[in-house]
Motif scaffolding. Structure first.
Motif, PDB file in Angstrom:
ATOM      1  N   LEU A   5      66.545 -41.620  43.691  1.00  0.00           N
ATOM      2  CA  LEU A   5      66.397 -40.489  42.780  1.00  0.00           C
ATOM      3  C   LEU A   5      65.811 -40.931  41.436  1.00  0.00           C
ATOM      4  O   LEU A   5      64.995 -40.217  40.835  1.00  0.00           O
ATOM      5  CB  LEU A   5      67.747 -39.806  42.571  1.00  0.00           C
ATOM      6  CG  LEU A   5      68.313 -39.080  43.802  1.00  0.00           C
ATOM      7  CD1 LEU A   5      69.725 -38.566  43.515  1.00  0.00           C
ATOM      8  CD2 LEU A   5      67.409 -37.929  44.228  1.00  0.00           C
ATOM      9  N   SER A   6      66.208 -42.101  40.967  1.00  0.00           N
ATOM     10  CA  SER A   6      65.676 -42.610  39.699  1.00  0.00           C
ATOM     11  C   SER A   6      64.184 -42.888  39.803  1.00  0.00           C
ATOM     12  O   SER A   6      63.408 -42.542  38.899  1.00  0.00           O
ATOM     13  CB  SER A   6      66.421 -43.885  39.293  1.00  0.00           C
ATOM     14  OG  SER A   6      67.796 -43.650  39.106  1.00  0.00           O
ATOM     15  N   LEU A   7      63.757 -43.488  40.899  1.00  0.00           N
ATOM     16  CA  LEU A   7      62.336 -43.794  41.082  1.00  0.00           C
ATOM     17  C   LEU A   7      61.507 -42.522  41.249  1.00  0.00           C
ATOM     18  O   LEU A   7      60.386 -42.433  40.739  1.00  0.00           O
ATOM     19  CB  LEU A   7      62.153 -44.711  42.291  1.00  0.00           C
ATOM     20  CG  LEU A   7      62.725 -46.126  42.133  1.00  0.00           C
ATOM     21  CD1 LEU A   7      62.605 -46.905  43.432  1.00  0.00           C
ATOM     22  CD2 LEU A   7      62.024 -46.880  41.010  1.00  0.00           C
ATOM     23  N   VAL A   8      62.045 -41.529  41.950  1.00  0.00           N
ATOM     24  CA  VAL A   8      61.340 -40.249  42.082  1.00  0.00           C
ATOM     25  C   VAL A   8      61.214 -39.576  40.715  1.00  0.00           C
ATOM     26  O   VAL A   8      60.157 -39.026  40.361  1.00  0.00           O
ATOM     27  CB  VAL A   8      62.075 -39.326  43.075  1.00  0.00           C
ATOM     28  CG1 VAL A   8      61.487 -37.919  43.046  1.00  0.00           C
ATOM     29  CG2 VAL A   8      61.980 -39.899  44.498  1.00  0.00           C
ATOM     30  N   PHE A   9      62.287 -39.625  39.927  1.00  0.00           N
ATOM     31  CA  PHE A   9      62.253 -39.045  38.581  1.00  0.00           C
ATOM     32  C   PHE A   9      61.203 -39.738  37.721  1.00  0.00           C
ATOM     33  O   PHE A   9      60.444 -39.075  36.988  1.00  0.00           O
ATOM     34  CB  PHE A   9      63.632 -39.154  37.929  1.00  0.00           C
ATOM     35  CG  PHE A   9      63.674 -38.669  36.511  1.00  0.00           C
ATOM     36  CD1 PHE A   9      63.682 -37.313  36.226  1.00  0.00           C
ATOM     37  CD2 PHE A   9      63.713 -39.576  35.454  1.00  0.00           C
ATOM     38  CE1 PHE A   9      63.713 -36.861  34.910  1.00  0.00           C
ATOM     39  CE2 PHE A   9      63.742 -39.133  34.144  1.00  0.00           C
ATOM     40  CZ  PHE A   9      63.744 -37.772  33.869  1.00  0.00           C
TER      41      PHE A   9
ATOM     42  N   SER B 245      67.148 -50.402  34.360  1.00  0.00           N
ATOM     43  CA  SER B 245      68.446 -50.005  34.910  1.00  0.00           C
ATOM     44  C   SER B 245      68.459 -50.082  36.432  1.00  0.00           C
ATOM     45  O   SER B 245      69.439 -50.545  37.029  1.00  0.00           O
ATOM     46  CB  SER B 245      68.790 -48.575  34.457  1.00  0.00           C
ATOM     47  OG  SER B 245      68.879 -48.496  33.057  1.00  0.00           O
ATOM     48  N   VAL B 246      67.374 -49.646  37.070  1.00  0.00           N
ATOM     49  CA  VAL B 246      67.315 -49.702  38.535  1.00  0.00           C
ATOM     50  C   VAL B 246      67.270 -51.156  39.006  1.00  0.00           C
ATOM     51  O   VAL B 246      67.885 -51.515  40.023  1.00  0.00           O
ATOM     52  CB  VAL B 246      66.089 -48.924  39.061  1.00  0.00           C
ATOM     53  CG1 VAL B 246      65.933 -49.094  40.570  1.00  0.00           C
ATOM     54  CG2 VAL B 246      66.227 -47.441  38.730  1.00  0.00           C
TER      55      VAL B 246
ATOM     56  N   LYS C  70      60.877 -44.378  31.017  1.00  0.00           N
ATOM     57  CA  LYS C  70      60.495 -45.105  32.235  1.00  0.00           C
ATOM     58  C   LYS C  70      60.862 -46.579  32.136  1.00  0.00           C
ATOM     59  O   LYS C  70      61.354 -47.181  33.099  1.00  0.00           O
ATOM     60  CB  LYS C  70      58.995 -44.969  32.480  1.00  0.00           C
ATOM     61  CG  LYS C  70      58.566 -43.721  33.207  1.00  0.00           C
ATOM     62  CD  LYS C  70      57.145 -43.850  33.706  1.00  0.00           C
ATOM     63  CE  LYS C  70      57.021 -44.965  34.736  1.00  0.00           C
ATOM     64  NZ  LYS C  70      55.649 -45.121  35.231  1.00  0.00           N
ATOM     65  N   PHE C  71      60.620 -47.166  30.964  1.00  0.00           N
ATOM     66  CA  PHE C  71      60.914 -48.587  30.775  1.00  0.00           C
ATOM     67  C   PHE C  71      62.401 -48.871  30.956  1.00  0.00           C
ATOM     68  O   PHE C  71      62.794 -49.754  31.733  1.00  0.00           O
ATOM     69  CB  PHE C  71      60.438 -49.024  29.390  1.00  0.00           C
ATOM     70  CG  PHE C  71      60.912 -50.389  28.982  1.00  0.00           C
ATOM     71  CD1 PHE C  71      60.463 -51.514  29.654  1.00  0.00           C
ATOM     72  CD2 PHE C  71      61.804 -50.551  27.939  1.00  0.00           C
ATOM     73  CE1 PHE C  71      60.905 -52.782  29.283  1.00  0.00           C
ATOM     74  CE2 PHE C  71      62.239 -51.806  27.562  1.00  0.00           C
ATOM     75  CZ  PHE C  71      61.784 -52.924  28.244  1.00  0.00           C
TER      76      PHE C  71
ATOM     77  N   THR D 151      59.256 -57.006  44.319  1.00  0.00           N
ATOM     78  CA  THR D 151      58.581 -55.733  44.093  1.00  0.00           C
ATOM     79  C   THR D 151      59.001 -55.109  42.766  1.00  0.00           C
ATOM     80  O   THR D 151      58.159 -54.663  41.973  1.00  0.00           O
ATOM     81  CB  THR D 151      58.890 -54.759  45.241  1.00  0.00           C
ATOM     82  OG1 THR D 151      58.502 -55.354  46.482  1.00  0.00           O
ATOM     83  CG2 THR D 151      58.134 -53.461  45.074  1.00  0.00           C
ATOM     84  N   SER D 152      60.301 -55.073  42.505  1.00  0.00           N
ATOM     85  CA  SER D 152      60.774 -54.464  41.254  1.00  0.00           C
ATOM     86  C   SER D 152      60.304 -55.252  40.044  1.00  0.00           C
ATOM     87  O   SER D 152      59.921 -54.669  39.017  1.00  0.00           O
ATOM     88  CB  SER D 152      62.299 -54.371  41.271  1.00  0.00           C
ATOM     89  OG  SER D 152      62.895 -55.661  41.392  1.00  0.00           O
ATOM     90  N   MET D 153      60.287 -56.576  40.143  1.00  0.00           N
ATOM     91  CA  MET D 153      59.862 -57.397  39.018  1.00  0.00           C
ATOM     92  C   MET D 153      58.394 -57.180  38.678  1.00  0.00           C
ATOM     93  O   MET D 153      58.018 -57.002  37.515  1.00  0.00           O
ATOM     94  CB  MET D 153      60.119 -58.873  39.321  1.00  0.00           C
ATOM     95  CG  MET D 153      59.912 -59.788  38.142  1.00  0.00           C
ATOM     96  SD  MET D 153      61.102 -59.492  36.812  1.00  0.00           S
ATOM     97  CE  MET D 153      62.606 -60.092  37.548  1.00  0.00           C
ATOM     98  N   PHE D 154      57.530 -57.147  39.705  1.00  0.00           N
ATOM     99  CA  PHE D 154      56.104 -56.964  39.436  1.00  0.00           C
ATOM    100  C   PHE D 154      55.780 -55.525  39.047  1.00  0.00           C
ATOM    101  O   PHE D 154      54.801 -55.283  38.335  1.00  0.00           O
ATOM    102  CB  PHE D 154      55.274 -57.416  40.632  1.00  0.00           C
ATOM    103  CG  PHE D 154      55.165 -58.913  40.730  1.00  0.00           C
ATOM    104  CD1 PHE D 154      54.450 -59.624  39.784  1.00  0.00           C
ATOM    105  CD2 PHE D 154      55.798 -59.613  41.734  1.00  0.00           C
ATOM    106  CE1 PHE D 154      54.355 -61.005  39.850  1.00  0.00           C
ATOM    107  CE2 PHE D 154      55.718 -60.995  41.816  1.00  0.00           C
ATOM    108  CZ  PHE D 154      54.994 -61.701  40.865  1.00  0.00           C
ATOM    109  N   ALA D 155      56.585 -54.559  39.490  1.00  0.00           N
ATOM    110  CA  ALA D 155      56.417 -53.189  39.003  1.00  0.00           C
ATOM    111  C   ALA D 155      56.710 -53.133  37.504  1.00  0.00           C
ATOM    112  O   ALA D 155      56.002 -52.468  36.734  1.00  0.00           O
ATOM    113  CB  ALA D 155      57.335 -52.242  39.771  1.00  0.00           C
TER     114      ALA D 155
END
Length: 344
Positions: A315-319, A268-269, A262-263, A234-238
């Motif tokens: 929190l990072s994804l919400v930001f 980082s996430v 964002k990039f 999921t993170s890779m394709f996002a």
């Protein structure tokens, strides 16, 4: 006369339609550049990318075969196989876009080649992630690493930069239909990523606070399944879809601060998930299998560390979602330089 004045007084189809020509319309040399074909540096970079990709895929296939032979194959093996097929198609597509002069194709190859170098280097050093089994798989990993480094350097030699700059005006953006399709996929995948990380945060808190060994084991094993099958994919394709949307449209990948933020936060996430959360999940399950005490022991430290890392990810994804909505800040230094570049 300024660049804008020169542009607005042009004659031809643009003037006939009653609107000014774009301020960065490519000249005759730029229009003819694609027909001349890419320089040798781009062609060799293309070869190196293909070699590195094939070596990495072969290494992954050996690992999957080893899992099947040792009886360790499971749902995670299926996920690895799906990712292998997907990356084979994606790298082939991005390599073709590079050879066609697409700037966003070069950006995609740069990002994922750099990620490949990072993860392969960590694997060879034995620092987290997958462990290379046998001399053959290790040799393929080294070949992939060397080819990736050479290809990455060739992507940015002066002749490659000049050619990409010449064709940029006519091949920078992706078609509108493709942009909408990729944007839809990016939003859907990003929402899924946020939901997945939020669920893992809830399970980590439950595992860290429960006094039931059975419930704790259930939480950590479920987290392990989600991590192995869905989280990395999921993170890779996002990341992939986000880079295509940014680099292939007017926003640019590093031309506006909110896109750049964002990039780098996405990267980082992803690294947080790979280097911290994944390792803590493995450690928690090893302790559960060893029948460690539910409370008052090492599982407490691991459980709360896992909950803290998951909270940071949420929190990072919400930001990043808020940043996508409000699009704050202005252009970066690189973006200002590109927009102020005169027409030749």
């Amino acid at each position: 006369m300024s660049t804008t004045d020169r542009t607005e007084t042009r004659s031809g189809p643009e003037a006939d339609r009653g609107r000014p020509a774009p301020s960065r319309t490519p000249g005759p040399a730029a229009a003819a550049a694609p027909s001349a074909g890419p320089p040798a540096a781009i062609r060799w970079a293309y070869v190196m990318v293909i070699v590195a990709t094939l070596a990495a895929i072969a290494s992954n296939v050996f690992e999957i075969a080893h899992q099947v032979e040792t009886g360790a194959a499971g749902a995670a093996t299926t996920g690895d196989l799906v990712l292998t097929i997907a990356f084979c198609a994606l790298f082939g597509f991005f390599a073709e876009m590079l050879r066609a002069g697409r700037q966003w194709g070069r950006v995609m190859l740069t990002v994922f080649t750099a990620l490949g170098i990072l993860f392969t280097g960590l694997g060879l050093a034995g620092i987290g992630g997958r462990v290379f089994v046998g001399v053959l798989q290790g040799s393929l990993a080294v070949l992939s690493l060397i080819a990736s480094v050479v290809g990455l350097v060739l992507l940015f030699v002066p002749s490659a930069n000049r050619w990409m700059a010449a064709v940029r005006g006519s091949s920078r953006t992706i078609p509108q239909r493709l942009r909408k399709a990729v944007l839809t996929a990016h939003v859907a995948i990003s929402v899924g990523w946020l939901g997945l990380v939020t669920g893992m945060f809830a399970m980590s808190v439950a595992g860290a606070t429960t006094h039931s060994a059975e419930q704790q084991a259930s939480m950590y094993r479920t987290m392990s399944m989600l991590d192995e099958i869905f989280l990395g994919m999921t993170s890779m394709f996002a990341l992939i879809s986000g880079i295509v949307v940014a680099a292939g449209t007017k926003w640019g990948l590093l031309q506006r601060r909110w896109v750049a933020v964002k990039f780098f936060m996405t990267m980082s996430v992803m690294l947080l998930g790979f280097a911290v959360i994944h390792q803590l999940i493995l450690e928690a399950n090893e302790l559960v299998d060893a029948h460690a005490p539910v409370r008052g022991g090492e599982l407490d430290t691991v459980g709360w560390s896992m909950a803290g890392a998951a909270a940071v990810a949420v929190l990072s994804l919400v930001f990043m979602t808020a940043v996508s909505t409000y699009k704050p800040w202005g252009t970066t230094r690189w973006g200002r330089r590109n927009t102020s570049r005169p027409v030749h």
